[in-house]
Design an enzyme around this catalytic site. Structure first.
Site, short mmCIF file in Angstrom:
data_model
loop_
_atom_site.label_atom_id
_atom_site.label_comp_id
_atom_site.label_asym_id
_atom_site.label_seq_id
_atom_site.Cartn_x
_atom_site.Cartn_y
_atom_site.Cartn_z
N CYS A 1 32.57 53.45 87.84
CA CYS A 1 31.22 52.96 88.08
C CYS A 1 30.85 51.87 87.07
O CYS A 1 30.97 52.06 85.87
CB CYS A 1 30.24 54.12 87.97
SG CYS A 1 28.52 53.66 88.15
N GLU B 1 36.16 43.91 95.61
CA GLU B 1 36.91 45.12 95.26
C GLU B 1 36.37 46.34 95.99
O GLU B 1 35.19 46.44 96.31
CB GLU B 1 36.86 45.35 93.74
CG GLU B 1 37.68 44.32 92.98
CD GLU B 1 37.79 44.60 91.49
OE1 GLU B 1 38.80 44.19 90.91
OE2 GLU B 1 36.88 45.23 90.92
N SER C 1 19.95 53.59 91.58
CA SER C 1 20.52 53.37 90.26
C SER C 1 19.34 53.24 89.28
O SER C 1 18.72 52.19 89.21
CB SER C 1 21.38 52.09 90.31
OG SER C 1 22.09 51.89 89.13
N CYS D 1 22.16 43.53 85.97
CA CYS D 1 22.15 44.82 85.27
C CYS D 1 23.11 44.75 84.08
O CYS D 1 24.27 44.35 84.24
CB CYS D 1 22.55 45.94 86.23
SG CYS D 1 21.48 46.06 87.69
N SER E 1 23.76 52.79 97.73
CA SER E 1 23.20 52.80 96.38
C SER E 1 22.52 51.46 96.10
O SER E 1 23.10 50.40 96.33
CB SER E 1 24.30 53.04 95.34
OG SER E 1 23.77 52.99 94.03
N GLY F 1 27.88 43.95 94.43
CA GLY F 1 26.73 43.47 95.17
C GLY F 1 25.61 44.48 95.31
O GLY F 1 25.78 45.67 95.07
#
Length: 365
Positions: A356, A111, A237, A135, A214, A182
């Site tokens: 996000c 995506e 992050s 995560c 990121s 990813g």
């Protein structure tokens, strides 16, 4: 003899068997492409024409290369594939955000997102099919990692989102963030090659400072970015500045703790001359207290940085809750009172699962 060996090598790519796939032409360097043409008895300058079609003009088929003879296009067709990324799905949010399902040549899907704003037009792109990190707030973290994306697949996402920005908003793409599916630093070589093509004159010629990578925090790779003196921006992050809490939210912290991360970030800033951005999602009752804000300040104070406080975007797999507006503002005030630059980032595309932490394509293959 060298030319003969090259000819035998490239001819060996030709086969009538459907079991052997053609080599992707975009995996060749400019010099390797030139060698192929010379070995095939073609003029060397043809390689420059083809290279321009592949990158600057983003050709998706050899038939599009209209300044080549039919014989030359057939030669390419018989030996190579282009493996273009295509759009298989598209959703438009009520706020104008557009989410894309990109189909890869082997059927996998990733995506990407186009995020329009008054002062910028941002492409959010993926670096892997799925993710090997887990995560707890991120939908992609609940998927298996299938494979890394190739440099040309990273490049194609930018091209397709750039075209969408021009089509839907008559506005050029201004920024790129590698914040999709990813962990970019676990696909280090391909990601840097993809960025190089995006920024190069032979590609899209987008300025490196307009690109942000990121990461969840792979310390040794952050150090490597510093060693290579990369020109693009870096975001971490973070989401907790306490090892116990961060271990729970982001298990990668168990092998890349905050002290190790701080060391790598200081090295990155020193070697590149750049600051970093800390991304911090505030979860109700988890990491939203004044003490959490003080711990964040203690971690960030000696690092050239700014902090983006991010609203939590719910996913089915996790039971986190968004903190209140009052707590969000109080959290911010603790940091700004100490001189830290803080932005509160509002969610975009939440209604189409494009915000996000929400990217996790429903159909993987």
């Amino acid at each position: 003899m060298i030319l003969l060996n090259l000819m035998l090598y490239f001819c060996s790519m030709q086969t009538t068997s459907t079991e052997i796939k053609k080599k992707c032409i975009r995996s060749l360097s400019a010099e390797e492409l030139k060698d192929f043409f010379v070995a095939s008895g073609e003029k060397a300058f043809r390689s420059r024409q083809v290279y321009e079609w592949l990158w600057k003009r983003s050709a998706r088929s050899f038939e599009q290369m209209t300044n080549l003879s039919k014989e030359t296009r057939t030669l390419l067709e018989n030996n190579f594939s282009i493996n273009p990324v295509t759009i298989s799905q598209k959703q438009v949010s009520t706020d104008g955000t557009i989410k894309f399902g990109f189909k890869l040549h082997d059927g996998y899907l990733v995506e990407g997102v186009l995020i329009p704003a008054d002062d910028r037009m941002t492409a959010c792109i993926s670096s892997q099919v799925g993710c090997s990190l887990t995560c707890k707030f991120c939908a992609t973290g609940y998927m298996d990692r299938k494979r890394n994306l190739e440099p040309y697949e990273i490049y194609d996402q930018v091209v397709l989102i750039k075209e969408a920005a021009e089509e839907h908003y008559q506005t050029p793409l201004t920024n790129i963030v590698l914040m999709g599916m990813g962990e970019p630093l676990l696909n280090y070589t391909n990601v840097l090659k993809g960025i190089d093509k995006v920024t190069s004159e032979e590609g899209l010629h987008i300025a490196s400072k307009r690109i942000t990578l990121s990461t969840a925090g792979i310390a040794k790779m952050i150090t490597k970015l510093g060693d290579e003196k990369v020109k693009f921006r870096l975001a971490l992050s973070l989401h907790a500045a306490n090892d116990v809490k961060r271990n729970t939210i982001m298990p990668i912290n168990e092998t890349n703790n905050l002290n190790v991360l701080k060391e790598s970030l200081l090295h990155f800033c020193k070697e590149t001359g750049s600051s970093v951005t800390f991304e911090y999602i505030v979860f109700d009752g988890v990491n939203d207290t004044a003490q959490d804000a003080k711990e964040l300040y203690a971690f960030a104070k000696n690092i050239p940085c700014k902090i983006n406080i991010i609203e939590y975007n719910p996913i089915q797999e996790a039971d986190f809750m968004n903190t209140s507006v009052d707590k969000l503002e109080q959290f911010k005030k603790v940091l700004t009172d100490k001189g830290i630059i803080v932005n509160i980032r509002r969610s975009r595309g939440k209604d189409i699962d494009a915000a996000c932490g929400q990217l996790a394509i429903k159909e993987v293959k």
